[in-house]
Design an enzyme around this catalytic site. Structure first.
Site, PDB file in Angstrom:
ATOM      1  N   CYS A 129      -1.646  23.351  -0.930  1.00 16.11           N
ATOM      2  CA  CYS A 129      -1.639  24.329   0.751  1.00 16.11           C
ATOM      3  C   CYS A 129      -0.030  24.667   1.506  1.00 16.11           C
ATOM      4  O   CYS A 129      -0.085  25.116   2.156  1.00 16.11           O
ATOM      5  CB  CYS A 129      -1.500  22.377   1.846  1.00 16.11           C
ATOM      6  SG  CYS A 129      -0.642  21.629   0.328  1.00 16.11           S
ATOM      7  N   HIS A 242       1.754  20.451   7.763  1.00 20.21           N
ATOM      8  CA  HIS A 242       3.352  20.617   6.956  1.00 20.21           C
ATOM      9  C   HIS A 242       4.002  21.825   7.760  1.00 20.21           C
ATOM     10  O   HIS A 242       3.260  22.729   8.779  1.00 20.21           O
ATOM     11  CB  HIS A 242       2.881  21.598   6.048  1.00 20.21           C
ATOM     12  CG  HIS A 242       1.585  20.531   4.659  1.00 20.21           C
ATOM     13  ND1 HIS A 242       1.915  19.255   5.254  1.00 20.21           N
ATOM     14  CD2 HIS A 242       1.441  20.699   3.515  1.00 20.21           C
ATOM     15  CE1 HIS A 242       0.990  18.919   4.522  1.00 20.21           C
ATOM     16  NE2 HIS A 242       0.665  19.823   2.962  1.00 20.21           N
TER      17      HIS A 242
END
Ligand code: A2P
Length: 336
Positions: A129, A242
């Site tokens: 990710c 994130h």
């Protein structure tokens, strides 16, 4: 034409989002096989208004599956992905098990889609990710200005650690607000109201594996082993999204204006960069539940003549995992 699609890890944080993205993007699903552990076998999940029963991966016969999306952890991928591939499926694997193998392409759909065509083992790897969200931002800059070095600190949400990661943050938060004792389980220390500079295992060089993924995967995806990457990966008490504080050093100087112009035209990227309160992306105000990679706080590095700073935010479960996996499935389905 419609495809027999399997989702392995269908009850997980990423698996569930894969299902909603397949439906949202109207992926041509013919038959749908949903796999998880025997704990979940028999449970029913809705897909496009119909109930689908979860099956036990261990006893499932993959014959006939054409596209398999795996997100059930590295061990499961290592054991079952080759079996699905041998049965004729193209496997799109979200674990790190095959990412560094030369005969497995590692693909971000907007950046190196052509790499997905060459898959001798029938496996395409979905990047980590943190690397994933950096690539649509850095690839166009690298192409025009040449990136020599990347300094990056990540601020990674708990959903990256799966359903149990989110449950732990929720539970600890409630317990601490109720003046109760907490007991870390999924994370090594308290995550609520805290930060943890440790994701995945420690390696001999002092970096964590999560940090080294940024080094290895950036080079593989951009096809340039000369790029230097200096990462620090941190878990933060955020549920979804994130964030990354990124500093790059380029061969040719890039100005703020040039960066904004390049990024405004980059596929999958959205520039949110106004120099005022709230004029920048955050996980909660922008990224969570959405598809783009957001970039803001673009400014020249005061300490380096060819340095540029950026703040990059994306939904780690969507672009960081499930969305890119479905985009790769679309590439496969369209003959790519
Ligand atoms: P299950 O719900 O049956 O445990 P997350 O990343 O959110 O923790 O999700 C992990 C996913 O991987 C879940 O769908 C989980 O299914 C699945 N999984 C975990 N262990 C196994 C296993 N041994 N066999 C098949 N699926 C598994």
């Amino acid at each position: 034409r419609r495809f027999h699609v399997a989702v392995v890890g269908a009850t997980g944080a990423v698996g569930q989002t894969m299902l909603s993205i397949l439906a949202e993007r109207e992926f041509p699903v013919g038959k749908l096989s949903l796999l998880a552990s025997e704990r979940s076998a028999g449970q029913q999940v809705e897909f496009n208004g119909e109930k689908v029963t979860i099956q036990d991966l261990a006893t499932f016969d993959p014959a006939g599956v054409e596209i398999a999306l795996f997100s059930a952890g590295g061990g499961i991928s290592r054991e079952y992905a080759p079996k699905f591939a041998a049965a004729g499926a193209v496997v799109i694997d979200n674990s790190s098990s095959f990412r560094y193998d030369d005969d497995v392409p590692l693909v971000v759909s907007e950046v190196n889609p052509e790499a997905a065509r060459n898959r001798p083992r029938g496996i395409i790897a979905n990047p980590n990710c943190s690397t994933m969200q950096l690539m649509p931002v850095l690839a166009p800059i690298h192409r025009e200005y040449g990136i020599e070095r990347i300094n990056v600190a990540t601020y990674q949400s708990v959903s990256g650690a799966g359903q149990t990661g989110m449950e732990e943050l929720g539970k600890q938060t409630a317990q601490l607000l109720g003046f109760q004792e907490i007991e870390p389980a999924k994370f090594p220390v308290q995550i609520a109201f805290n930060l943890i500079p440790h994701i995945d295992e420690f390696l001999d060089n002092g970096f964590t594996k999560e940090e080294m993924k940024l080094v290895w995967e950036t080079r593989k995806i951009l096809g340039d082993d000369s790029i230097q990457v200096n990462p620090t990966a941190v878990r933060v008490p955020v549920f979804y999204g994130h964030s990354e504080a990124v500093n790059i050093e380029t061969r040719k100087k890039i100005s703020v204006e040039q960066a904004r112009e390049l990024l405004a035209a980059a596929p999958g990227v959205k520039v949110v960069d106004e120099r005022r309160a709230g004029g920048y992306p955050t996980p909660v105000t922008h990224a969570s539940g959405t598809d783009p990679v957001y970039v803001g706080r673009i400014r020249e590095d005061l300490s380096h003549p060819r340095g540029l700073n950026m703040w990059v935010v994306a939904d780690n479960i969507r672009k960081g995992a499930a969305l890119n996996a479905v985009q790769l499935a679309e590439l496969v389905a369209s003959g790519g």
